[in-house]
Write a protein that holds these residues in place. Structure first.
Motif, PDB file in Angstrom:
ATOM      1  N   ILE A  22      31.769  32.082  53.963  1.00  0.00           N
ATOM      2  CA  ILE A  22      32.870  33.008  54.249  1.00  0.00           C
ATOM      3  C   ILE A  22      34.166  32.423  53.681  1.00  0.00           C
ATOM      4  CG2 ILE A  22      34.291  33.974  56.115  1.00  0.00           C
ATOM      5  CD1 ILE A  22      31.624  34.295  57.681  1.00  0.00           C
ATOM      6  N   GLY A  23      34.353  31.123  53.836  1.00  0.00           N
ATOM      7  CA  GLY A  23      35.525  30.472  53.271  1.00  0.00           C
ATOM      8  C   GLY A  23      35.548  30.557  51.754  1.00  0.00           C
ATOM      9  N   ILE A  24      34.405  30.363  51.125  1.00  0.00           N
ATOM     10  CA  ILE A  24      34.316  30.458  49.667  1.00  0.00           C
ATOM     11  C   ILE A  24      34.682  31.859  49.209  1.00  0.00           C
ATOM     12  CG2 ILE A  24      32.707  30.452  47.709  1.00  0.00           C
ATOM     13  CD1 ILE A  24      31.250  28.090  49.146  1.00  0.00           C
ATOM     14  N   VAL A  25      34.107  32.865  49.853  1.00  0.00           N
ATOM     15  CA  VAL A  25      34.410  34.254  49.469  1.00  0.00           C
ATOM     16  C   VAL A  25      35.893  34.542  49.672  1.00  0.00           C
ATOM     17  CG1 VAL A  25      34.002  36.687  50.047  1.00  0.00           C
ATOM     18  CG2 VAL A  25      32.070  35.114  49.799  1.00  0.00           C
ATOM     19  N   THR A  26      36.457  34.053  50.770  1.00  0.00           N
ATOM     20  CA  THR A  26      37.883  34.254  51.024  1.00  0.00           C
ATOM     21  C   THR A  26      38.720  33.617  49.917  1.00  0.00           C
ATOM     22  OG1 THR A  26      37.511  34.351  53.411  1.00  0.00           O
ATOM     23  CG2 THR A  26      39.747  33.845  52.679  1.00  0.00           C
ATOM     24  N   GLU A  27      38.385  32.404  49.525  1.00  0.00           N
ATOM     25  CA  GLU A  27      39.112  31.735  48.442  1.00  0.00           C
ATOM     26  C   GLU A  27      38.962  32.492  47.128  1.00  0.00           C
ATOM     27  OE1 GLU A  27      41.234  29.108  48.390  1.00  0.00           O
ATOM     28  OE2 GLU A  27      41.108  29.222  50.570  1.00  0.00           O
ATOM     29  N   LEU A  28      37.745  32.960  46.841  1.00  0.00           N
ATOM     30  CA  LEU A  28      37.501  33.661  45.576  1.00  0.00           C
ATOM     31  C   LEU A  28      38.132  35.046  45.559  1.00  0.00           C
ATOM     32  CD1 LEU A  28      33.819  32.634  44.788  1.00  0.00           C
ATOM     33  CD2 LEU A  28      35.949  31.645  43.908  1.00  0.00           C
ATOM     34  N   LEU A  38      37.701  24.680  45.054  1.00  0.00           N
ATOM     35  CA  LEU A  38      37.129  25.105  46.331  1.00  0.00           C
ATOM     36  C   LEU A  38      36.983  23.928  47.280  1.00  0.00           C
ATOM     37  CD1 LEU A  38      34.428  27.585  44.960  1.00  0.00           C
ATOM     38  CD2 LEU A  38      36.505  28.180  46.230  1.00  0.00           C
ATOM     39  N   VAL A  39      36.562  22.784  46.750  1.00  0.00           N
ATOM     40  CA  VAL A  39      36.435  21.571  47.568  1.00  0.00           C
ATOM     41  C   VAL A  39      37.782  21.211  48.178  1.00  0.00           C
ATOM     42  CG1 VAL A  39      36.068  19.061  47.403  1.00  0.00           C
ATOM     43  CG2 VAL A  39      34.410  20.650  46.379  1.00  0.00           C
ATOM     44  N   GLU A  40      38.822  21.244  47.367  1.00  0.00           N
ATOM     45  CA  GLU A  40      40.165  20.906  47.849  1.00  0.00           C
ATOM     46  C   GLU A  40      40.657  21.916  48.890  1.00  0.00           C
ATOM     47  OE1 GLU A  40      44.579  20.817  45.926  1.00  0.00           O
ATOM     48  OE2 GLU A  40      42.985  19.814  44.789  1.00  0.00           O
ATOM     49  N   ALA A  41      40.466  23.199  48.618  1.00  0.00           N
ATOM     50  CA  ALA A  41      40.962  24.241  49.522  1.00  0.00           C
ATOM     51  C   ALA A  41      40.210  24.257  50.852  1.00  0.00           C
ATOM     52  CB  ALA A  41      40.854  25.609  48.854  1.00  0.00           C
ATOM     53  N   LEU A  42      38.911  23.983  50.814  1.00  0.00           N
ATOM     54  CA  LEU A  42      38.084  24.112  52.009  1.00  0.00           C
ATOM     55  C   LEU A  42      37.852  22.787  52.735  1.00  0.00           C
ATOM     56  CD1 LEU A  42      35.534  26.618  50.470  1.00  0.00           C
ATOM     57  CD2 LEU A  42      37.324  27.139  52.145  1.00  0.00           C
ATOM     58  N   GLY A  43      38.157  21.677  52.076  1.00  0.00           N
ATOM     59  CA  GLY A  43      37.962  20.376  52.700  1.00  0.00           C
ATOM     60  C   GLY A  43      36.505  20.038  52.945  1.00  0.00           C
ATOM     61  N   ALA A  44      35.624  20.560  52.122  1.00  0.00           N
ATOM     62  CA  ALA A  44      34.184  20.310  52.261  1.00  0.00           C
ATOM     63  C   ALA A  44      33.719  19.451  51.084  1.00  0.00           C
ATOM     64  CB  ALA A  44      33.419  21.627  52.276  1.00  0.00           C
ATOM     65  N   PRO A  45      32.667  18.675  51.276  1.00  0.00           N
ATOM     66  CA  PRO A  45      32.156  17.842  50.179  1.00  0.00           C
ATOM     67  C   PRO A  45      31.632  18.696  49.020  1.00  0.00           C
ATOM     68  CG  PRO A  45      31.107  17.270  52.275  1.00  0.00           C
ATOM     69  CD  PRO A  45      31.914  18.497  52.511  1.00  0.00           C
ATOM     70  N   ILE A  61      26.512  37.649  44.878  1.00  0.00           N
ATOM     71  CA  ILE A  61      27.861  37.797  45.427  1.00  0.00           C
ATOM     72  C   ILE A  61      28.895  37.161  44.511  1.00  0.00           C
ATOM     73  CG2 ILE A  61      29.347  37.150  47.382  1.00  0.00           C
ATOM     74  CD1 ILE A  61      26.783  37.410  49.131  1.00  0.00           C
ATOM     75  N   VAL A  62      28.534  36.038  43.898  1.00  0.00           N
ATOM     76  CA  VAL A  62      29.444  35.374  42.959  1.00  0.00           C
ATOM     77  C   VAL A  62      28.753  35.183  41.619  1.00  0.00           C
ATOM     78  CG1 VAL A  62      30.689  34.163  44.802  1.00  0.00           C
ATOM     79  CG2 VAL A  62      28.853  33.004  43.594  1.00  0.00           C
ATOM     80  N   ARG A  63      29.585  34.981  40.606  1.00  0.00           N
ATOM     81  CA  ARG A  63      29.068  34.651  39.274  1.00  0.00           C
ATOM     82  C   ARG A  63      29.892  33.474  38.758  1.00  0.00           C
ATOM     83  NH1 ARG A  63      31.170  39.870  38.189  1.00  0.00           N
ATOM     84  NH2 ARG A  63      33.383  39.680  37.754  1.00  0.00           N
ATOM     85  N   TYR A  73      34.071  30.188  39.243  1.00  0.00           N
ATOM     86  CA  TYR A  73      33.328  31.140  40.060  1.00  0.00           C
ATOM     87  C   TYR A  73      34.245  32.281  40.476  1.00  0.00           C
ATOM     88  CZ  TYR A  73      29.652  27.692  40.179  1.00  0.00           C
ATOM     89  OH  TYR A  73      28.672  26.819  39.816  1.00  0.00           O
ATOM     90  N   SER A  74      33.679  33.482  40.485  1.00  0.00           N
ATOM     91  CA  SER A  74      34.433  34.664  40.913  1.00  0.00           C
ATOM     92  C   SER A  74      33.485  35.607  41.637  1.00  0.00           C
ATOM     93  CB  SER A  74      35.075  35.365  39.714  1.00  0.00           C
ATOM     94  OG  SER A  74      34.083  35.788  38.804  1.00  0.00           O
ATOM     95  N   LEU A  75      34.060  36.539  42.372  1.00  0.00           N
ATOM     96  CA  LEU A  75      33.257  37.535  43.079  1.00  0.00           C
ATOM     97  C   LEU A  75      32.731  38.563  42.086  1.00  0.00           C
ATOM     98  CD1 LEU A  75      35.542  38.131  46.180  1.00  0.00           C
ATOM     99  CD2 LEU A  75      33.497  36.708  46.041  1.00  0.00           C
TER     100      LEU A  75
END
Length: 104
Positions: A22-28, A38-45, A61-63, A73-75
């Motif tokens: 959900i966080g990835i989709v929100t960022e994208l 995405l790693v920086e924005a979400l703080g995930a490894p 969902i993404v490409r 990556y984009s939606l």
């Protein structure tokens, strides 16, 4: 009753059923991003973000499009961004309602 649409919707919702996805989709929803963004924005490894991107790609969902040495990556379509935004908004409203003593 034609359930093909329900089956496809169920698959879509299953693909979105992880908070990090959900966080990835929100960022994208704000535009294409590379994994390191995405790693920086979400703080995930990075390996975890890449694993979730793989699931989202598999679900259509993404490409990913190559930009030099990186993949952006984009939606695939904005409907998913709206679904996620509505779900996040709804969960926040429900939480506020519960905190104010209202019905969930």
């Amino acid at each position: 009753m034609a359930t093909d649409g329900y089956e496809a919707a169920g698959e879509l919702l299953r693909a979105l059923a992880a908070p990090l996805r959900i966080g990835i989709v929100t960022e994208l929803s704000g535009g294409a991003r590379c994994v390191h963004e995405l790693v920086e924005a979400l703080g995930a490894p990075q390996p975890l973000v890449s694993q979730h991107l793989r699931v989202l790609r598999g679900a259509g969902i993404v490409r990913g499009l190559r930009r030099g040495r990186e993949i952006a990556y984009s939606l695939t379509d904005e409907h998913v961004a709206h679904i996620v935004a509505d779900a996040v908004s709804h969960s926040r409203e429900a939480r506020v309602g519960m905190n104010e003593g209202g019905a969930p």
